[in-house]
Design an enzyme around this catalytic site. Structure first.
Site, PDB file in Angstrom:
ATOM      1  N   HIS A   2      -3.020   7.719   6.095  1.00 17.45           N
ATOM      2  CA  HIS A   2      -3.330   6.677   5.772  1.00 17.45           C
ATOM      3  C   HIS A   2      -4.533   5.963   6.089  1.00 17.45           C
ATOM      4  CE1 HIS A   2      -2.044   2.798   3.718  1.00 17.45           C
ATOM      5  NE2 HIS A   2      -2.159   2.060   4.924  1.00 17.45           N
ATOM      6  N   HIS A  30      -9.898   1.763   0.181  1.00 20.37           N
ATOM      7  CA  HIS A  30      -8.355   1.616   0.051  1.00 20.37           C
ATOM      8  C   HIS A  30      -7.950   1.052  -1.353  1.00 20.37           C
ATOM      9  CE1 HIS A  30      -4.331   0.963   1.203  1.00 20.37           C
ATOM     10  NE2 HIS A  30      -4.559   0.415   2.046  1.00 20.37           N
ATOM     11  N   PHE A  49       1.650  -3.529   4.109  1.00 20.99           N
ATOM     12  CA  PHE A  49       2.286  -4.812   4.428  1.00 20.99           C
ATOM     13  C   PHE A  49       3.802  -5.031   4.122  1.00 20.99           C
ATOM     14  CE2 PHE A  49      -2.334  -7.116   4.068  1.00 20.99           C
ATOM     15  CZ  PHE A  49      -2.572  -6.335   5.280  1.00 20.99           C
ATOM     16  N   LYS A  99      -9.889   7.735   2.476  1.00 22.60           N
ATOM     17  CA  LYS A  99     -10.438   6.261   2.228  1.00 22.60           C
ATOM     18  C   LYS A  99     -11.884   6.239   2.806  1.00 22.60           C
ATOM     19  CE  LYS A  99      -5.746   4.097   2.371  1.00 22.60           C
ATOM     20  NZ  LYS A  99      -5.016   5.436   2.628  1.00 22.60           N
ATOM     21  N   GLU A 157      -1.355   4.962  13.783  1.00 19.95           N
ATOM     22  CA  GLU A 157      -0.798   6.435  12.892  1.00 19.95           C
ATOM     23  C   GLU A 157      -0.884   7.557  13.741  1.00 19.95           C
ATOM     24  OE1 GLU A 157      -1.490   8.644   8.481  1.00 19.95           O
ATOM     25  OE2 GLU A 157      -2.853   7.033   9.073  1.00 19.95           O
ATOM     26  N   CYS A 184       0.630  -1.100   0.140  1.00 20.79           N
ATOM     27  CA  CYS A 184       0.093   0.013  -0.141  1.00 20.79           C
ATOM     28  C   CYS A 184       0.824   1.276   0.053  1.00 20.79           C
ATOM     29  CB  CYS A 184      -1.023   0.040   1.028  1.00 20.79           C
ATOM     30  SG  CYS A 184      -1.927  -1.577   1.358  1.00 20.79           S
TER      31      CYS A 184
END
Length: 409
Positions: free
Chosen positions: A301, A338, A397, A333, A312, A163
């Protein structure tokens, strides 16, 4: 001394619209782009919603004879690039082409075509697999086709870092311009993974929201009742240029791409750590020569996962200290879902447009703010505010983190 890098063109395909104008309009109005999946029968899936691209017609950019030779993520990338090129007023002859490169991040590549031709193989045998299969699915072919279609003859590659792919691609491309190896770069990300395996795989990890009774409200970063993210698709493409080159051709400049930072958590493949994002943001500030107190807005994010959102915000508090409570924050998002490898490309556009318009997009679907999400997350309604410096975070990830900083000229 490194060359300055500026942004001159924006283009996108998103769940909110198939160009920047309609996407931005939907974003600031708090319009949800998420609904029930229509691309396949999702009845038996744990999560049955997504941010799908709607009414998409690539025929104005890609000839009909070529469409069937490309996966959907490449279609998205080419259409978004055409808009960004037009926005930048960039005409690429051979001389300019030699100074123009492409760096487009892709997370999963041609999943649509992989699934399709696996079925062809099982039902009709290996001889019925199209000879275009491999060029359709490999991640770098978004950059490759952009290079071919628009005569970009410099650097041509794709970063794949889950991502964070688009942010890494944008930041690494800025480095190429900074050291003088190119004058122009086409950057961003593209993704088309709203497929049975895409949805099924993330659902198997219990990463996706299961609020199937109300898809429009399923993506709810910072809300106490969030239960996972919603998958989206599309592309976000920017044209970045050497500042002096952009001035010499009379280009209209949105802002400067002034900072880029990155880090690895080295902590866990899927579980977040606040240390990595903190270091990425601090590196970005150092790279830009910007103090924390100068930052006005962060496009986070903000995926709508219980652990990720809080992680975050913890990192922002460490990186920005007391100023963290004065920064406007929002997660787009909540409306787009996403977009995985394309997320950073689309969200970079949002960070740039926010500065241009003096308008902080909202985080929608906050009905019960999580007490631990105690920063200014711009709940539900856009906010007017002069913005001189904005940032955009992307984490992936593998514990990979990348942050960009944009600065008004």
């Amino acid at each position: 001394m490194k060359n300055r890098v500026v942004i001159t063109g924006l283009g996108c395909v998103s769940p909110l619209g198939n160009d920047v104008a309609s996407t931005w309009d939907g974003l600031v109005k708090g319009k949800p782009g998420i609904d029930r999946i229509t691309k396949f029968d999702a009845t038996d899936f744990r999560s049955r919603m997504a941010g799908e691209v709607k009414n998409f017609d690539p025929s104005s950019v890609i000839p009909a004879s070529e469409l069937k030779k490309m996966d959907l993520f490449i279609h998205y990338a080419l259409v978004a690039t055409a808009e960004a090129m037009q926005d930048a007023g960039l005409e690429i002859d051979d001389e300019v082409g030699n100074e123009t490169g492409v760096s487009v991040g892709i997370g999963l590549g041609g999943l649509t075509s992989i699934e399709k031709y696996h079925e062809v193989y099982l039902e009709r045998g290996p001889r019925r697999i199209t000879p275009f299969f491999i060029p359709m699915v490999i991640s770098n072919m978004a950059s490759g086709q952009i290079s071919l279609y628009f005569n970009c003859r410099n650097y041509c590659a794709s970063t794949t870092s889950a991502c964070a792919s688009a942010n890494h691609s944008i930041g690494d491309a800025a480095r190429i311009i900074e050291r003088g190896d190119a004058k122009v770069m086409v950057v961003g990300g593209a993704e088309a993974t709203v497929t049975p395996l895409g949805i099924g795989g993330f659902a198997a990890m219990h990463a996706l929201s299961t609020r199937n009774d109300n898809p429009a409200a399923a993506s709810r970063p910072y809300d106490r009742d969030r239960d996972g993210f919603v998958l989206g698709e599309g592309a976000g493409i920017l044209i970045i240029e050497d500042y002096e080159f952009a001035r010499s051709r009379g280009a209209e400049i949105y802002c400067e791409l002034a900072g880029y930072g990155f880090s690895a958590d080295a902590h866990h493949i899927t579980q977040p750590s606040a240390d990595g994002p903190d270091r990425a943001m601090k590196m970005t500030l150092r790279d830009a020569g910007v103090n924390p107190e100068e930052v006005d807005y962060i496009n986070t994010h903000g995926t709508s996962t219980p652990a990720g959102d809080i992680n975050e915000l913890k990192a922002i508090k460490v990186a920005f200290g007391d100023h963290a409570r004065k920064v406007s924050i929002s997660s787009s998002k909540s409306m787009t879902g996403h977009l995985l490898g394309a997320a950073g490309g689309l969200e970079a556009i949002f960070a740039v447009k926010a500065m241009e318009q003096g308008l902080v997009p909202p985080t929608i679907n906050i009905e019960n703010l999580d007490p631990e999400c105690d920063l200014d997350v711009t709940p539900n309604t856009a906010k007017e505010r002069p913005l001189r410096v904005s940032m955009s975070n992307s984490f992936g990830f593998g514990g990979t983190n990348a942050t960009l900083l944009f600065k008004a000229l």
